[in-house]
Design a protein around this motif. Structure first.
Motif, PDB file in Angstrom:
ATOM      1  N   ASN A 173      10.755   7.778  -7.245  1.00 16.02           N
ATOM      2  CA  ASN A 173       9.584   7.084  -7.650  1.00 16.02           C
ATOM      3  C   ASN A 173      10.030   5.755  -8.266  1.00 16.02           C
ATOM      4  N   ARG A 174      11.243   6.070  -9.449  1.00 18.31           N
ATOM      5  CA  ARG A 174      11.714   4.904  -9.996  1.00 18.31           C
ATOM      6  C   ARG A 174      12.343   3.894  -8.950  1.00 18.31           C
ATOM      7  N   GLY A 208      10.597  10.935   4.637  1.00 17.69           N
ATOM      8  CA  GLY A 208      10.153  12.312   5.694  1.00 17.69           C
ATOM      9  C   GLY A 208       9.783  13.592   4.731  1.00 17.69           C
ATOM     10  N   GLU A 209      10.634  13.491   3.508  1.00 12.70           N
ATOM     11  CA  GLU A 209      10.694  14.748   2.869  1.00 12.70           C
ATOM     12  C   GLU A 209       9.362  14.783   1.892  1.00 12.70           C
ATOM     13  N   PHE A 210       8.644  13.650   1.501  1.00 18.05           N
ATOM     14  CA  PHE A 210       7.780  13.668   0.437  1.00 18.05           C
ATOM     15  C   PHE A 210       6.449  13.705   0.724  1.00 18.05           C
ATOM     16  N   ASN A 211       5.511  13.849  -0.117  1.00 13.14           N
ATOM     17  CA  ASN A 211       3.989  13.849   0.278  1.00 13.14           C
ATOM     18  C   ASN A 211       3.446  12.679  -0.676  1.00 13.14           C
ATOM     19  N   THR A 226       0.859  -1.236   0.035  1.00 14.27           N
ATOM     20  CA  THR A 226       0.015  -0.083   0.028  1.00 14.27           C
ATOM     21  C   THR A 226       0.866   1.320  -0.004  1.00 14.27           C
ATOM     22  N   TRP A 227       0.710   2.202  -0.863  1.00 12.90           N
ATOM     23  CA  TRP A 227       1.626   3.352  -1.173  1.00 12.90           C
ATOM     24  C   TRP A 227       0.749   4.616  -1.098  1.00 12.90           C
ATOM     25  N   GLY A 228       0.930   5.207  -0.248  1.00 13.06           N
ATOM     26  CA  GLY A 228       0.073   6.520   0.225  1.00 13.06           C
ATOM     27  C   GLY A 228      -1.207   5.959   0.409  1.00 13.06           C
ATOM     28  N   GLY A 243       4.803   8.885   2.197  1.00 17.90           N
ATOM     29  CA  GLY A 243       5.272  10.059   2.458  1.00 17.90           C
ATOM     30  C   GLY A 243       4.915  10.863   3.708  1.00 17.90           C
ATOM     31  N   VAL A 244       5.824  11.134   4.529  1.00 19.30           N
ATOM     32  CA  VAL A 244       5.288  11.746   5.607  1.00 19.30           C
ATOM     33  C   VAL A 244       4.653  13.055   5.787  1.00 19.30           C
ATOM     34  N   GLN A 245       4.985  13.939   4.593  1.00 21.48           N
ATOM     35  CA  GLN A 245       4.416  15.013   4.377  1.00 21.48           C
ATOM     36  C   GLN A 245       3.135  15.060   3.525  1.00 21.48           C
ATOM     37  N   ASP A 246       2.649  13.938   3.332  1.00 18.88           N
ATOM     38  CA  ASP A 246       1.236  13.698   2.528  1.00 18.88           C
ATOM     39  C   ASP A 246       0.062  14.162   3.089  1.00 18.88           C
ATOM     40  N   GLY A 247      -0.563  15.294   2.430  1.00 17.43           N
ATOM     41  CA  GLY A 247      -1.476  16.105   2.969  1.00 17.43           C
ATOM     42  C   GLY A 247      -2.751  15.411   2.214  1.00 17.43           C
TER      43      GLY A 247
END
Length: 263
Positions: free
Chosen positions: A246-247, A235-238, A147-149, A204-208
């Motif tokens: 991604n790749r 930690g740095e991605f949404n 499960t991704w995001g 991604g920890v910053q996911d809104g």
């Protein structure tokens, strides 16, 4: 005569963004409905690993992207991505992990029916996270689940996403306070004791769009139950990762999945 779920009705070639991957649009049966999806296969060989790609969003938001399907196929998978009922010419109405979960279950059966496919890996992105968990509960013999995001708690989505509340009330038929059972029906967290599939959580920890709290709740519950789970937090991605990252994550995920094949 009862129509078999997962049976392919039509298959039509579709232009592929990758010269090494063949794409086709498929119409298949799901709960008596004719539903659409996309099939991707690497050219030159038939992989034993099947990959069920469960999209996020609803209707025209989060549609299946041919390039994404081809990306996973190029890692050595036969990929099938249902569009869910009511979308892109399919019959019925999508209902946000309600009865449209049948389209994921039927898609799993479609992959299973392909002569070359031996193991099936289940993948869910965003809203597809609950679809993936529900499908893994339905098919305990699946090789792996990622499960991704991904959403894991539908009531939490209602609380966090004020912009989705109107849609959720319309599609689900009310709020979590008024109809808690309708949201629990769409929330696999309550049934994870029955899960038999190794799980990978990517978030991604910053996911809104889908907060990392969904991942934390899923991981916590799986660990409480002693279920096999790995997690990769960024930690740095949404909700969407940069192309290079991604790749790399796709390559690493493909290796992780295949490490669970043939068991």
């Amino acid at each position: 005569m009862e129509i078999e779920d997962g049976k392919i009705i039509t298959e039509q070639r579709f232009p592929s963004p990758n010269p090494d991957v063949a794409l086709s649009l498929v119409t298949y049966y799901s709960g008596g409905l004719k539903v659409k999806g996309m099939l991707a296969k690497p050219l030159g060989y038939e992989p034993e690993d099947g990959f069920l790609y469960l999209r996020g969003g609803i209707k025209n938001v989060g549609k299946v992207r041919p390039a994404r399907i081809a990306q996973f196929a190029s890692e050595g998978f036969t990929v099938f991505a249902p569009f869910y009922r009511g979308n892109q010419g399919g019959e019925g109405d999508e209902d946000f992990a309600g009865e449209d979960r049948q389209d994921a279950f039927s898609a799993y059966k479609l992959l299973k029916s392909l002569p070359s496919v031996r193991d099936i890996h289940i993948f869910g992105f965003s809203r597809g996270g609950v679809m993936a968990l529900l499908t893994a509960l339905e098919f305990p013999e699946a090789a792996s689940l990622a499960t991704w995001g991904g959403v894991s708690d539908m009531s939490l989505t209602y609380v966090e996403r004020k912009d989705l509340r109107r849609m959720m009330k319309r599609v689900i038929g009310g709020t979590p306070l008024k109809y808690p059972e309708r949201y629990q029906y769409r929330t696999p967290l309550y049934r994870l004791e029955h899960l038999e599939v190794p799980v990978m959580i990517i978030h991604g920890v910053q996911d809104g769009n889908v907060s990392a709290e969904h991942a934390y709740r899923l991981e916590k519950r799986l660990k409480e139950l002693g279920k096999p789970v790995d997690s990769w937090y960024f930690g740095e991605f949404n909700h969407f990762f940069p192309p290079g990252v991604n790749r790399k994550v796709v390559e690493d995920l493909a290796k992780w999945m295949k490490s669970h094949s043939g068991k």
